[in-house]
Design a protein around this motif. Structure first.
Motif, mmCIF file in Angstrom:
data_model
loop_
_atom_site.group_PDB
_atom_site.id
_atom_site.type_symbol
_atom_site.label_atom_id
_atom_site.label_comp_id
_atom_site.label_asym_id
_atom_site.label_seq_id
_atom_site.Cartn_x
_atom_site.Cartn_y
_atom_site.Cartn_z
ATOM 1 N N PHE A 141 23.206 -33.235 -81.806
ATOM 2 C CA PHE A 141 23.698 -34.463 -80.954
ATOM 3 C C PHE A 141 23.620 -33.537 -79.449
ATOM 4 N N THR A 142 22.740 -34.405 -78.430
ATOM 5 C CA THR A 142 22.539 -33.480 -77.164
ATOM 6 C C THR A 142 22.650 -34.440 -76.110
ATOM 7 N N SER A 143 23.511 -35.548 -76.150
ATOM 8 C CA SER A 143 23.662 -36.564 -74.939
ATOM 9 C C SER A 143 24.205 -36.015 -73.772
ATOM 10 N N ARG A 144 23.886 -36.570 -72.701
ATOM 11 C CA ARG A 144 24.472 -36.060 -71.242
ATOM 12 C C ARG A 144 25.819 -37.053 -71.382
ATOM 13 N N TRP A 145 25.709 -38.119 -71.694
ATOM 14 C CA TRP A 145 27.004 -38.947 -71.538
ATOM 15 C C TRP A 145 26.983 -39.857 -72.637
ATOM 16 N N LEU A 196 11.129 -33.043 -95.335
ATOM 17 C CA LEU A 196 12.314 -33.120 -95.938
ATOM 18 C C LEU A 196 12.391 -32.422 -97.421
ATOM 19 N N GLY A 197 13.256 -31.486 -97.521
ATOM 20 C CA GLY A 197 13.449 -30.762 -98.868
ATOM 21 C C GLY A 197 12.541 -29.685 -98.906
ATOM 22 N N ASP A 198 12.206 -29.127 -97.992
ATOM 23 C CA ASP A 198 11.269 -27.819 -97.913
ATOM 24 C C ASP A 198 12.386 -26.556 -97.478
ATOM 25 N N PRO A 199 12.810 -25.886 -98.389
ATOM 26 C CA PRO A 199 13.793 -24.623 -98.078
ATOM 27 C C PRO A 199 13.076 -23.746 -97.305
ATOM 28 N N ALA A 200 11.973 -23.697 -97.046
ATOM 29 C CA ALA A 200 11.307 -22.486 -96.429
ATOM 30 C C ALA A 200 11.183 -23.083 -94.896
ATOM 31 N N MET A 201 11.341 -24.069 -94.486
ATOM 32 C CA MET A 201 11.160 -24.819 -93.193
ATOM 33 C C MET A 201 12.453 -25.799 -92.995
ATOM 34 N N PRO A 202 13.601 -25.292 -92.639
ATOM 35 C CA PRO A 202 14.642 -26.229 -92.319
ATOM 36 C C PRO A 202 14.477 -27.224 -91.281
ATOM 37 N N LEU A 203 14.950 -28.393 -91.539
ATOM 38 C CA LEU A 203 14.901 -29.545 -90.567
ATOM 39 C C LEU A 203 16.056 -29.847 -89.914
ATOM 40 N N ILE A 204 15.726 -29.624 -88.553
ATOM 41 C CA ILE A 204 16.702 -29.897 -87.348
ATOM 42 C C ILE A 204 16.492 -31.356 -86.972
ATOM 43 N N LEU A 205 17.449 -32.400 -87.096
ATOM 44 C CA LEU A 205 17.325 -33.746 -86.987
ATOM 45 C C LEU A 205 18.188 -34.365 -85.797
ATOM 46 N N SER A 206 17.715 -35.055 -85.066
ATOM 47 C CA SER A 206 18.503 -35.814 -83.938
ATOM 48 C C SER A 206 17.932 -37.389 -83.942
ATOM 49 N N ALA A 207 18.689 -38.413 -83.529
ATOM 50 C CA ALA A 207 18.340 -39.749 -83.573
ATOM 51 C C ALA A 207 18.956 -40.286 -82.205
ATOM 52 N N GLY A 208 18.220 -41.407 -81.788
ATOM 53 C CA GLY A 208 18.788 -42.343 -80.620
ATOM 54 C C GLY A 208 17.460 -42.718 -79.941
ATOM 55 N N GLU A 209 18.076 -43.413 -78.773
ATOM 56 C CA GLU A 209 17.113 -44.021 -77.804
ATOM 57 C C GLU A 209 16.416 -42.758 -76.983
ATOM 58 N N LEU A 210 15.082 -42.743 -77.028
ATOM 59 C CA LEU A 210 14.300 -41.735 -76.401
ATOM 60 C C LEU A 210 14.461 -42.002 -74.695
ATOM 61 N N CYS A 211 15.391 -41.782 -74.144
ATOM 62 C CA CYS A 211 15.784 -41.595 -72.915
ATOM 63 C C CYS A 211 16.355 -40.376 -72.395
ATOM 64 N N ARG A 212 16.608 -40.300 -71.023
ATOM 65 C CA ARG A 212 17.313 -39.097 -70.456
ATOM 66 C C ARG A 212 18.763 -38.833 -71.011
ATOM 67 N N ARG A 213 19.270 -40.037 -70.977
ATOM 68 C CA ARG A 213 20.757 -40.031 -71.329
ATOM 69 C C ARG A 213 20.945 -38.961 -72.598
ATOM 70 N N LYS A 214 20.205 -39.008 -73.633
ATOM 71 C CA LYS A 214 20.336 -38.410 -74.977
ATOM 72 C C LYS A 214 19.864 -36.812 -74.741
ATOM 73 N N GLY A 215 19.436 -36.521 -73.680
ATOM 74 C CA GLY A 215 19.257 -34.981 -73.614
ATOM 75 C C GLY A 215 18.166 -34.244 -74.630
ATOM 76 N N PHE A 216 17.076 -35.225 -74.956
ATOM 77 C CA PHE A 216 16.276 -34.558 -75.726
ATOM 78 C C PHE A 216 15.369 -33.718 -75.393
ATOM 79 N N ASP A 217 15.167 -33.588 -73.940
ATOM 80 C CA ASP A 217 14.294 -32.515 -73.638
ATOM 81 C C ASP A 217 14.908 -31.276 -73.640
ATOM 82 N N THR A 218 16.380 -31.251 -73.364
ATOM 83 C CA THR A 218 17.263 -30.038 -73.620
ATOM 84 C C THR A 218 17.049 -29.397 -75.001
ATOM 85 N N LEU A 219 17.180 -30.307 -75.897
ATOM 86 C CA LEU A 219 17.086 -30.214 -77.523
ATOM 87 C C LEU A 219 15.711 -29.542 -77.750
#
Length: 373
Positions: free
Chosen positions: A278-282, A194-217
């Motif tokens: 935010f990458t949820s499937r539903w 956090l706070g490193d301008p040379a390496m932007p941080l993409i953040l997501s949050a939620g239960e690690l399950c298929r519904r959240k689409g984190f594999d696509t992310l």
């Protein structure tokens, strides 16, 4: 003094829990007496019991088994409103009020709540469970005094899937964020990413399950990572953790991918990230998307059923991309990193979901004054 009863039976860390943890104290602050009717070993869990709130143990770990206790409570306490959430709980609340009314005049109004896109949520359930819930909503919910949902997409889906008349369903924004969050100066969490301008941080949050689409992310992140330095962090826990770590290794981005685990209040992480994905499937709404906007973090979301399109107001406050479209997601994230919207503009998208504004909407739906006389 006017009494409101809240009957929930939750996991302890769901969106319903978080909404209840905000709504119940807010109702008490308005001057209402609030009773939280608890199924044992179920949420919501209040960090502290505020003045004006009672937690009532219903005596069982099973929702249906609490029916006699709820009926007795209704006869004894005669609350103005009984608010419940999720289908099994809603059915139990209806049966309890019916039982409590036998031989007596009971003024309690019944307000059912639902926060998921029901047709998609039930698609993977067994045939019997689908039949029960579909018919429960279509045939029993008209006996409630009000049915409330988190978004217009959820309302339209419920009406189409169950046959419940659309005009019986009211959209009420969930109480997602404290009003103070819009102006809070949140300290940076102790994490080197956090706070490193040379390496932007993409953040997501939620239960690690298929519904959240984190594999696509992850796949979209790998495309971005091949073009520019950046990192991806997903807050949460769940059954897909090992699969996501394996996918990151397969894609060659494991050194720039982190799964720190569950963070109860992720606001500070969101505030110091460069982009929220935010990458949820539903969904039913998308609490974490609203939280990110409230702290002024630019966001990209899938146009899933339901919630993100309403929260982002058709893309006005952030790009919407098709579900599971890796290329479109990667392009939207790159574009947002290059040209983020200003924080003040993003705040506007989240303000309907501020606790006090949403509490007003709940009281209106329950036909109660915003402050009792």
């Amino acid at each position: 003094m006017t009494r409101i009863a809240c009957f929930f039976s939750t996991s302890g860390h769901s969106g319903v829990d978080r909404a209840a943890q905000h709504l119940i104290p807010a109702l008490a602050r308005r001057g209402y007496q609030v009773d939280l009717l608890k199924v044992r070993r179920h949420g919501p869990l209040l960090s502290a019991i505020p003045p004006g709130v009672r937690v009532i143990d219903l005596g069982s770990r099973h929702t249906y088994a609490c029916l006699p206790a709820i009926a007795g409570y209704l006869r004894r306490e005669r609350p103005a409103v009984l608010l419940s959430d999720k289908d099994r709980v809603n059915r139990t609340a209806l049966f309890a009020r019916t039982l409590a009314r036998i031989g007596t005049s009971l003024p309690t109004r019944l307000v059912f709540s639902s926060g998921t896109t029901i047709s998609i949520d039930l698609a993977t359930r067994g045939r019997l469970e689908r039949w029960v819930q579909r018919n429960s909503m279509g045939r029993l919910y008209p006996f409630a005094d009000q049915v409330i949902v988190t978004s217009a997409g959820v309302a339209d889906d419920m009406a189409a899937y169950t046959g419940l008349a659309r005009d019986l369903i009211r959209v009420v924004p969930s109480p997602v964020v404290p009003d103070s969050l819009f102006t809070a100066d949140l300290p940076r969490p102790d994490h080197p990413w956090l706070g490193d301008p040379a390496m932007p941080l993409i953040l997501s949050a939620g239960e690690l399950c298929r519904r959240k689409g984190f594999d696509t992310l992850l796949r979209a992140f790998a495309r971005i990572r091949s073009q520019r330095p950046c990192r991806l962090m997903i807050l949460g826990r769940g059954g897909e953790r090992a699969a996501l770590l394996a996918l990151a290794a397969e894609l060659g981005v494991a050194p720039d991918f982190a799964l720190p685990g569950y963070v109860p209040e992720p606001y500070a992480f969101m505030a110091h990230a460069d982009l929220f994905a935010f990458t949820s499937r539903w969904e039913g709404l998308g609490f974490v998307l609203i939280e990110a906007l409230a702290v002024g973090t630019p966001a990209v979301a899938t146009d899933c059923p339901s919630g993100p399109r309403e929260v982002l107001q058709d893309g006005r406050y952030g790009p919407l991309v098709p579900v599971d479209d890796v290329a479109a997601l990667a392009q939207a994230m790159l574009g947002t990193l290059d040209a983020p919207l200003p924080a003040a503009q993003l705040h506007a998208a989240a303000r309907p979901y501020a606790i006090e504004a949403a509490t007003d909407a709940y009281l209106d739906a329950m036909r109660l004054p915003r402050c009792p006389a």
